[in-house]
Scaffold this motif. Structure first.
Motif, short mmCIF file in Angstrom:
data_model
loop_
_atom_site.label_atom_id
_atom_site.label_comp_id
_atom_site.label_asym_id
_atom_site.label_seq_id
_atom_site.Cartn_x
_atom_site.Cartn_y
_atom_site.Cartn_z
N ILE B 24 28.64 -25.06 18.99
CA ILE B 24 28.19 -24.96 17.54
C ILE B 24 27.03 -24.03 17.28
CG2 ILE B 24 27.60 -26.41 15.47
CD1 ILE B 24 28.96 -28.83 16.99
N CYS B 25 27.21 -23.15 16.18
CA CYS B 25 26.27 -22.66 15.66
C CYS B 25 25.91 -23.30 14.31
CB CYS B 25 26.12 -20.96 15.80
SG CYS B 25 24.52 -20.34 14.79
N VAL B 26 24.69 -23.61 13.74
CA VAL B 26 24.49 -23.99 12.34
C VAL B 26 23.93 -22.98 11.65
CG1 VAL B 26 23.19 -25.60 11.07
CG2 VAL B 26 23.51 -26.32 13.25
N VAL B 27 24.72 -22.83 10.28
CA VAL B 27 24.48 -21.45 9.63
C VAL B 27 23.93 -21.97 8.38
CG1 VAL B 27 25.51 -19.56 8.63
CG2 VAL B 27 26.29 -20.20 10.95
N GLY B 28 22.74 -21.40 8.04
CA GLY B 28 22.20 -21.99 6.73
C GLY B 28 22.13 -20.87 5.71
N CYS B 29 21.83 -21.23 4.43
CA CYS B 29 21.56 -19.87 3.33
C CYS B 29 20.40 -20.18 2.74
CB CYS B 29 23.08 -20.00 2.48
SG CYS B 29 22.58 -18.95 1.21
N SER B 30 19.76 -18.94 2.55
CA SER B 30 18.37 -19.01 2.06
C SER B 30 18.14 -18.96 0.59
CB SER B 30 17.27 -17.83 2.42
OG SER B 30 17.84 -16.76 1.78
N LEU B 31 19.43 -18.66 -0.15
CA LEU B 31 19.47 -18.55 -1.42
C LEU B 31 19.42 -20.09 -2.17
CD1 LEU B 31 19.41 -15.71 -2.71
CD2 LEU B 31 21.79 -16.06 -3.50
N CYS B 32 20.52 -20.51 -2.84
CA CYS B 32 20.57 -21.82 -3.62
C CYS B 32 20.34 -22.84 -2.78
CB CYS B 32 21.90 -21.90 -4.35
SG CYS B 32 22.40 -20.43 -5.22
N GLY B 39 19.98 -26.12 2.80
CA GLY B 39 20.27 -25.44 3.64
C GLY B 39 19.35 -24.39 4.00
N GLY B 40 18.16 -24.71 4.18
CA GLY B 40 17.11 -23.49 4.31
C GLY B 40 16.84 -23.97 5.77
N GLU B 41 15.44 -23.10 6.19
CA GLU B 41 15.24 -23.43 7.87
C GLU B 41 14.96 -24.81 8.06
OE1 GLU B 41 14.14 -19.98 9.14
OE2 GLU B 41 14.61 -21.16 10.98
N VAL B 63 19.70 -18.63 9.48
CA VAL B 63 19.52 -18.84 7.90
C VAL B 63 20.10 -17.43 7.50
CG1 VAL B 63 18.32 -19.37 5.99
CG2 VAL B 63 18.01 -20.73 8.17
N LEU B 64 21.36 -17.45 6.89
CA LEU B 64 21.70 -16.17 6.31
C LEU B 64 20.87 -16.06 4.94
CD1 LEU B 64 25.47 -16.28 6.54
CD2 LEU B 64 23.83 -15.64 8.40
N LYS B 65 20.86 -14.61 4.54
CA LYS B 65 20.13 -14.29 3.27
C LYS B 65 20.94 -14.96 2.13
CE LYS B 65 17.79 -10.19 4.04
NZ LYS B 65 18.43 -8.82 4.01
N HIS B 66 22.27 -14.55 2.15
CA HIS B 66 23.21 -15.18 1.17
C HIS B 66 24.54 -15.30 1.65
CE1 HIS B 66 22.77 -10.91 0.77
NE2 HIS B 66 21.68 -10.84 -0.02
N GLU B 74 31.19 -7.73 11.07
CA GLU B 74 30.26 -6.89 12.22
C GLU B 74 28.98 -6.83 11.77
OE1 GLU B 74 33.43 -6.36 10.66
OE2 GLU B 74 34.38 -6.76 12.66
N SER B 75 28.84 -6.48 10.53
CA SER B 75 27.24 -6.33 10.27
C SER B 75 26.35 -7.86 10.35
CB SER B 75 27.33 -5.85 8.66
OG SER B 75 27.73 -6.92 7.71
N LEU B 76 27.21 -8.75 10.08
CA LEU B 76 26.59 -10.24 10.23
C LEU B 76 26.18 -10.45 11.72
CD1 LEU B 76 25.95 -12.64 8.13
CD2 LEU B 76 28.22 -13.57 9.24
N ILE B 77 27.30 -10.13 12.77
CA ILE B 77 26.88 -10.33 14.09
C ILE B 77 25.73 -9.46 14.59
CG2 ILE B 77 27.89 -10.25 16.40
CD1 ILE B 77 30.28 -10.90 15.44
N LYS B 78 25.57 -8.10 14.03
CA LYS B 78 24.60 -7.37 14.15
C LYS B 78 23.24 -7.90 13.93
CE LYS B 78 25.44 -2.42 14.19
NZ LYS B 78 25.62 -1.52 13.32
N GLU B 79 22.97 -8.43 12.74
CA GLU B 79 21.81 -9.13 12.30
C GLU B 79 21.69 -10.36 12.97
OE1 GLU B 79 21.32 -9.88 8.00
OE2 GLU B 79 22.29 -8.06 7.57
N GLN B 80 22.66 -11.26 13.37
CA GLN B 80 22.56 -12.56 14.11
C GLN B 80 23.30 -12.56 15.25
OE1 GLN B 80 20.27 -14.53 12.65
NE2 GLN B 80 20.26 -14.14 10.48
N PRO B 81 23.26 -12.03 16.38
CA PRO B 81 24.03 -11.87 17.41
C PRO B 81 24.56 -13.27 17.97
CG PRO B 81 21.96 -10.57 17.81
CD PRO B 81 21.91 -11.00 16.51
#
Ligand code: SF4
Ligand code: SF4
Lengths: 289, 206
Positions: B24-32, B39-41, B63-66, B74-81
């Motif tokens: 499992i990877c836990v994925v948060g979101c920094s926006l709302c 769902g922050g850090e 934690v994704l930006k949004h 692909e771009s997401l994996i590049k940022e968060q391999p």
């Protein structure tokens, strides 16, 4: 006499309310109806009040029609979208039901299925408009009906709600949308009621005041807590607390309430807590029988 | 702002039960969700330790930006391999982020939050039910206030019978119609309230 004739004749209207059973046993419902048959102009059949699952008012209203009792079927916006509302109205007409009380309905979270999806596709004003459109032979989208309805639409008003500003506007909208009669939330504070009615002297449709005889001080507390918009003066609660025969005291209070408001309204609507065993006595106490 | 609430750990484990042996990877979101502390850090860290307490195989948390607006997988994996090593994404964002990830990646996607309302942030206060996306905006008749979302019964022509002393019978807050009346009165717009509004035209924009 049925409701429409009673409205036409200008007599002081008396209606009473029965709640459908939670389950398939309709014997109590029918015996209550038999009790009321000779003493009221029409019987209201409620639509899952307080958002509790109960039998559909459609089928029980039609049973009353077969017993020659005129009925006022409650129809809420809570559980039906505009398609279901119109479908039920057509069914009501076909079953001989002629009076519909259009209401928003108590919210789902009040009842025994708090996670139900609240529908509220139309509001009560829009439902009144739909009924009037169907009476003219069209559905909401102006498609012609094979056979128009002939339904007498009523609406609910809470004369105790304050501030009056918006109550006033909504009341006017309900009349403009075609309400032919009004039934009110339970009245205990007659000053609030009379103040409200003074505002609407010019309204020329009958206002039928709701009366719920208290059974005990506890029932007063329950109503204040659980029935939205009901206001019971402290003096009334005190009287119930010190009464040696609370049921009789509750009926006395109800009869006094009726006496104090009857000049200002066109009828009363009796909605007992529980059964109608004392409704006849109450009507006799205020010479309505 | 999309308002979310945390699911109970029991409900989350129930969803993970059929796939309990996967990474499992836990994925948060920094926006709302970050702002609302769902769902922050810190919430992602806390979720990781709760899952580990329950013997789940958690490889990491990000934690994704949004989560609702992503260029590409692909771009997401590049940022968060680290995401690419996971078999399951436990997503701590609103339903939009969850749906988007579910659509673009080959991982199993599970939500950790319930999405409950479109709200607003006013300083530190979160105002709920500001819009319910009905598809036909009629707040022009109410100087911007929305009764379709602010009123639990979506009344469009005035308050229900339970509105009393200005309070809502359903929620613990002012009846939206009390607010509307006050605002319209203050703006000399009261006569507009006499207009009977027709039923909403749902679905017209979709
Ligand atoms: S009227 Fe509809 S679109 Fe406009 S704010 Fe309310 S819910 Fe949103
Ligand atoms: S009290 Fe006001 S906001 Fe609450 S359900 Fe009734 S009309 Fe809507």
């Amino acid at each position: 006499m049925g409701l429409e004739e009673a409205i036409e004749s200008g007599k002081f209207i008396v209606t009473a309310e029965i709640c459908p059973p939670k389950g398939t046993d309709i014997s109590v419902f029918l015996s209550e109806a038999a009790l009321l048959q000779a003493i009221v102009d029409a019987v209201n059949v409620t639509d899952c009040p307080r958002a509790m699952v109960r039998m559909s008012p459609l089928v029980l209203s039609s049973k009353l029609i077969k017993m020659n009792i005129d009925t006022i079927m409650h129809l809420t916006c809570r559980d039906r979208n505009r398609i279901a509302i119109q479908s039920d109205l057509l069914a009501a007409h076909a079953l001989g039901i002629r009076n519909i009380l259009a209401m928003s309905g108590d919210f789902t979270t009040m009842g025994d299925h708090p996670y139900a999806k609240p529908v509220f596709d139309l509001d009560s004003v829009q439902m009144l408009q739909v009924i009037n459109k169907m009476n003219r032979g069209f559905d909401l989208m102006d498609n012609p009906l094979e056979g128009a309805t002939s339904l007498c639409a009523g609406a609910v008003v809470n004369p105790g709600a304050r501030p009056l500003g918006f109550t006033r506007i909504k009341f006017q909208k309900k009349i403009a949308a075609g309400a032919r009669f009004i039934q009110t939330q339970a009245v205990y504070d007659t000053d609030l009621f009379n103040e409200f009615m003074d505002e609407f002297k010019s309204v020329n449709i009958p206002v039928i005041a709701g009366i719920i005889p208290l059974r005990s001080a506890k029932s007063a507390g329950f109503m204040i807590e659980n029935i939205p918009g009901v206001k019971i003066p402290q003096t009334t609660v005190n009287r119930m607390e010190s009464a040696s025969e609370p049921i009789t005291e509750g009926l006395k209070i109800a009869a006094e309430t009726i006496e104090r408001i009857r000049e200002n309204c066109q009828g009363v609507h009796i909605m007992p807590i529980g059964k109608h065993e004392h409704t006849k006595r109450l009507l006799e106490m205020c010479s309505l029988l | 702002m999309i308002v979310t609430r945390s699911k109970s750990i029991e409900e989350i484990l129930d969803q993970l039960d059929p796939i309990a042996d996967l990474k499992i990877c836990v994925v948060g979101c920094s926006l709302c969700a970050g702002k609302l502390k769902t769902g922050g850090e810190p919430e992602v860290k806390n979720m990781i330790s709760q899952l580990q307490d329950n013997r789940m195989d958690v490889i990491d948390g990000v934690v994704l930006k949004h989560a609702c607006s992503i260029e590409s997988w692909e771009s997401l994996i590049k940022e968060q391999p680290v995401i690419s090593d996971a078999e399951v994404l436990l997503v701590m964002s609103c339903g939009i982020g969850v749906s988007l990830l579910g659509r673009i990646c080959d991982k199993i996607v599970i939500p950790a939050l319930d999405t409950v309302s479109l709200g607003a942030a006013l300083n530190d206060e979160i105002l709920l039910e500001m819009c319910s996306m009905c598809g036909q905006c009629t707040v022009g008749f109410f100087s911007g206030l929305c009764p379709k979302s602010g009123c639990p019964k979506s009344q469009l022509n005035g308050p229900c019978g339970g509105s009393n002393d200005g309070e809502c019978e359903v929620r613990e807050r002012k009846c939206i119609w009390t607010r509307i009346y006050e605002v319209m009165e203050a703006k000399n717009m009261l006569p507009v309230l006499n207009k009977i509004l027709a039923p909403t035209e749902y679905n017209r924009g979709l």
